[in-house]
Scaffold this motif. Structure first.
Motif, short mmCIF file in Angstrom:
data_model
loop_
_atom_site.label_atom_id
_atom_site.label_comp_id
_atom_site.label_asym_id
_atom_site.label_seq_id
_atom_site.Cartn_x
_atom_site.Cartn_y
_atom_site.Cartn_z
N LEU A 255 5.48 -31.12 -16.71
CA LEU A 255 5.21 -30.98 -15.38
C LEU A 255 3.75 -31.46 -15.09
CD1 LEU A 255 6.95 -27.71 -14.23
CD2 LEU A 255 7.74 -30.23 -13.67
N GLU A 256 2.94 -30.97 -15.92
CA GLU A 256 1.50 -31.36 -15.71
C GLU A 256 1.27 -32.85 -16.07
OE1 GLU A 256 -0.62 -27.12 -16.90
OE2 GLU A 256 -0.33 -28.58 -18.40
N ARG A 257 2.23 -33.53 -16.85
CA ARG A 257 2.06 -34.71 -17.28
C ARG A 257 3.05 -35.84 -16.28
NH1 ARG A 257 1.00 -35.42 -23.62
NH2 ARG A 257 -0.44 -33.88 -23.92
N GLY A 258 3.41 -35.34 -15.10
CA GLY A 258 4.09 -36.08 -14.18
C GLY A 258 5.46 -36.34 -14.51
N TYR A 259 6.36 -35.43 -15.23
CA TYR A 259 7.71 -35.54 -15.32
C TYR A 259 8.41 -34.81 -14.36
CZ TYR A 259 7.80 -37.65 -20.06
OH TYR A 259 7.93 -38.83 -21.29
N ALA A 260 9.54 -35.06 -14.01
CA ALA A 260 10.43 -34.17 -13.44
C ALA A 260 11.37 -33.57 -14.40
CB ALA A 260 11.41 -35.23 -12.46
N VAL A 261 11.40 -32.45 -14.47
CA VAL A 261 12.12 -31.37 -15.26
C VAL A 261 13.25 -30.83 -15.05
CG1 VAL A 261 11.70 -29.75 -17.00
CG2 VAL A 261 9.99 -31.27 -16.44
N LYS A 262 14.29 -30.66 -15.90
CA LYS A 262 15.42 -29.91 -15.51
C LYS A 262 15.58 -28.94 -16.69
CE LYS A 262 19.07 -32.25 -13.97
NZ LYS A 262 20.25 -33.55 -13.89
N THR A 263 15.79 -27.61 -16.59
CA THR A 263 15.83 -26.74 -17.57
C THR A 263 17.41 -25.61 -17.37
OG1 THR A 263 14.73 -25.10 -18.87
CG2 THR A 263 14.47 -24.75 -16.59
N THR A 264 17.48 -25.22 -18.49
CA THR A 264 18.80 -24.57 -18.40
C THR A 264 18.40 -23.16 -18.95
OG1 THR A 264 19.48 -25.10 -20.80
CG2 THR A 264 20.14 -26.52 -19.10
N VAL A 265 18.99 -22.15 -18.26
CA VAL A 265 19.06 -20.71 -18.45
C VAL A 265 20.58 -20.12 -18.67
CG1 VAL A 265 16.84 -20.35 -17.93
CG2 VAL A 265 18.53 -19.85 -16.54
N ARG A 266 20.76 -18.96 -19.34
CA ARG A 266 22.19 -18.60 -19.26
C ARG A 266 22.31 -18.13 -17.78
NH1 ARG A 266 23.90 -15.50 -24.89
NH2 ARG A 266 26.03 -15.66 -23.57
N ASN A 267 21.40 -17.46 -17.11
CA ASN A 267 21.73 -16.65 -15.97
C ASN A 267 20.65 -17.05 -15.03
OD1 ASN A 267 22.12 -14.94 -13.76
ND2 ASN A 267 22.15 -13.10 -14.81
N PRO A 268 20.50 -18.04 -14.44
CA PRO A 268 19.18 -18.12 -13.40
C PRO A 268 18.97 -17.08 -12.49
CG PRO A 268 20.85 -19.96 -13.22
CD PRO A 268 21.65 -18.80 -14.04
N ASP A 269 19.67 -16.21 -12.06
CA ASP A 269 19.60 -15.09 -11.27
C ASP A 269 18.59 -13.96 -11.85
OD1 ASP A 269 20.68 -16.39 -9.20
OD2 ASP A 269 22.73 -15.57 -9.89
N ASP A 270 18.57 -13.98 -13.26
CA ASP A 270 17.87 -12.81 -13.74
C ASP A 270 16.29 -13.29 -13.80
OD1 ASP A 270 16.90 -11.05 -15.69
OD2 ASP A 270 18.12 -11.55 -17.25
N MET A 271 15.64 -12.66 -12.97
CA MET A 271 14.24 -12.75 -12.79
C MET A 271 13.47 -12.32 -13.77
SD MET A 271 13.53 -15.13 -10.41
CE MET A 271 15.23 -15.85 -11.07
N ALA A 272 13.90 -11.07 -14.27
CA ALA A 272 13.20 -10.27 -15.23
C ALA A 272 13.04 -11.62 -16.57
CB ALA A 272 14.10 -9.37 -15.81
N LYS A 273 13.92 -12.31 -16.71
CA LYS A 273 13.88 -13.44 -17.62
C LYS A 273 13.01 -14.53 -17.15
CE LYS A 273 17.01 -11.73 -21.24
NZ LYS A 273 18.32 -12.02 -22.16
N ASN A 274 13.35 -14.97 -16.04
CA ASN A 274 13.03 -16.28 -15.50
C ASN A 274 12.00 -16.24 -14.28
OD1 ASN A 274 15.33 -17.21 -17.28
ND2 ASN A 274 16.64 -16.53 -15.63
N SER A 275 11.34 -15.17 -14.21
CA SER A 275 10.27 -15.51 -12.95
C SER A 275 9.28 -16.40 -13.37
CB SER A 275 9.87 -13.88 -12.64
OG SER A 275 9.09 -13.57 -13.76
N HIS A 276 8.92 -16.62 -14.38
CA HIS A 276 7.99 -17.59 -14.77
C HIS A 276 8.36 -19.09 -14.33
CE1 HIS A 276 10.54 -17.68 -18.19
NE2 HIS A 276 10.37 -19.28 -18.35
N LEU A 277 9.51 -19.34 -14.17
CA LEU A 277 10.16 -20.69 -13.86
C LEU A 277 10.06 -20.82 -12.41
CD1 LEU A 277 13.41 -20.79 -15.66
CD2 LEU A 277 11.27 -21.85 -16.47
N LYS A 278 9.84 -19.98 -11.56
CA LYS A 278 9.59 -19.90 -9.99
C LYS A 278 7.88 -20.36 -10.02
CE LYS A 278 12.83 -18.54 -7.54
NZ LYS A 278 13.37 -19.16 -6.24
N HIS A 279 7.07 -19.72 -10.85
CA HIS A 279 5.71 -20.21 -10.90
C HIS A 279 5.42 -21.55 -11.34
CE1 HIS A 279 4.87 -16.07 -9.93
NE2 HIS A 279 5.37 -15.76 -11.20
N LEU A 280 6.22 -22.20 -12.15
CA LEU A 280 6.22 -23.43 -12.49
C LEU A 280 6.78 -24.49 -11.71
CD1 LEU A 280 7.33 -23.01 -16.57
CD2 LEU A 280 4.87 -23.42 -15.58
#
Length: 341
Positions: free
Chosen positions: A24-49
């Motif tokens: 992201l810092e180098r100007g890419y558009a990024v798509k990432t995968t997780v098993r459960n996007p609703d699990d904010m305990a594991k994925n909250s950092h993605l919101k910040h990114l």
């Protein structure tokens, strides 16, 4: 100009989160995968990114055929970072770890073939697929490079501690290579060593707790550190930022091909203990060192060589223990490792 797009699988993980941030810092558009996007305990950092740039979080599962189709569609590069991790010697690691690891890797690669846009696949493996041999390395001067493979027959027969992990890495690498050749995919594999440094994800990883075990005194993690030195003939280290830079380097370099070991420094437990004792005198590093009852190496018996990566034009930014440990202590505290001072 059209923005380059990359898919990074396993976005909840340690290495994947750092790679997403760098892309992201180098100007890419990024798509990432997780098993459960609703699990904010594991994925909250993605919101910040997502504040750094266009980041799309998608649901996908290595065990579900076709679940990565949407994630890799339209992508220039696919970084396969998601992996099954089971370091215990379970009852049936063939079915619990090894077969799912191979199947999951090929699942993502089939999606890359199907969508037809991916120019290169970068597979994150491990040097666990490089250095595990029937007899511990004796004497000095061994250089292990990309032509070295862990001995699968020995591992399956003797079942040493955590044997399923190196077997899974060897087999998924070889299966991915065969698949790439059969389907005309440009595949590059990166084999990281013990990787440390701060990352956006605060989820479980093994490398940071083991690297800080001489400070924390955690016996399990001291055992992991000892096992690494005994098996690899050194404690090979790399900063996570250098690993991510290497992954992006081999993705973009037209001539990149095959395997690449990513190792910034080969050290020993004894050398690491002296360094940490100087850097953090408030901790009783030498007392923790005494709980490791095996004879320790004074200097590495083996070198995990990144000569191929360097010949291609890559340069490490973190080459000394001071540089590699620049922000590991603070990150370890954020992970909840017992570092009271």
């Amino acid at each position: 100009m059209k923005m380059k797009t990359a898919c990074v699988t396993g976005g909840s993980g340690y290495i994947a989160s750092a790679l997403i941030k760098m892309l992201l810092e180098r100007g890419y558009a990024v798509k990432t995968t997780v098993r459960n996007p609703d699990d904010m305990a594991k994925n909250s950092h993605l919101k910040h990114l997502q504040a750094l740039g266009p980041l799309t979080v998608l649901r996908a599962d290595l065990d579900v055929e076709g679940s990565f189709d949407d994630a890799v569609a339209g992508c220039d590069y696919a970084f396969l970072v998601a992996a099954s991790v089971n370091l215990a010697s379970g009852e049936d690691l063939e079915k619990e770890l090894i077969e799912p690891s191979v199947r999951g890797t090929l699942n993502v690669m089939r999606s890359c073939v199907k969508v037809g846009t991916v120019r290169r696949v970068v597979l994150t493996s491990s040097v666990a697929a490089v250095f595990v041999r029937p007899v511990s390395l004796q004497g000095d001067g061994h250089v292990l490079d990309e032509g070295s493979w862990s001995d699968v027959e020995y591992l399956r027969a003797e079942k040493p501690t955590s044997w399923g992990y190196p077997v899974s890495k060897v087999l998924l690498e070889k299966a991915a290579c065969r698949f790439a050749e059969e389907h005309g995919i440009s595949l590059v594999t990166v084999c990281p060593v013990t990787t440390i440094g701060a990352a956006p994800s605060l989820n479980f990883n093994t490398s940071v707790p083991s690297s800080l075990s001489l400070l924390s005194g955690g016996e399990v993690w001291l055992g992991v550190l000892k096992l690494t030195e005994r098996t690899a003939g050194s404690v090979p280290l790399c900063h996570v930022d250098d690993l991510c830079r290497a992954e992006l380097f081999v993705a973009e370099a037209p001539a990149a091909a095959g395997r690449y070991i990513c190792c910034g420094l080969n050290t020993t437990i004894a050398e690491l203990a002296r360094f940490l004792a100087r850097k953090y005198p408030q901790y009783d590093v030498m007392r923790n060192l005494q709980t490791i009852d095996d004879e320790l190496l004074e200097k590495p018996r083996a070198c995990l060589s990144s000569a191929k990566l360097l010949r291609g034009g890559f340069e490490f930014e973190h080459k000394t223990l001071d540089e590699i440990f620049d922000n590991v202590f603070e990150y370890g505290k954020a992970l909840g490792i017992d570092l009271p001072y």
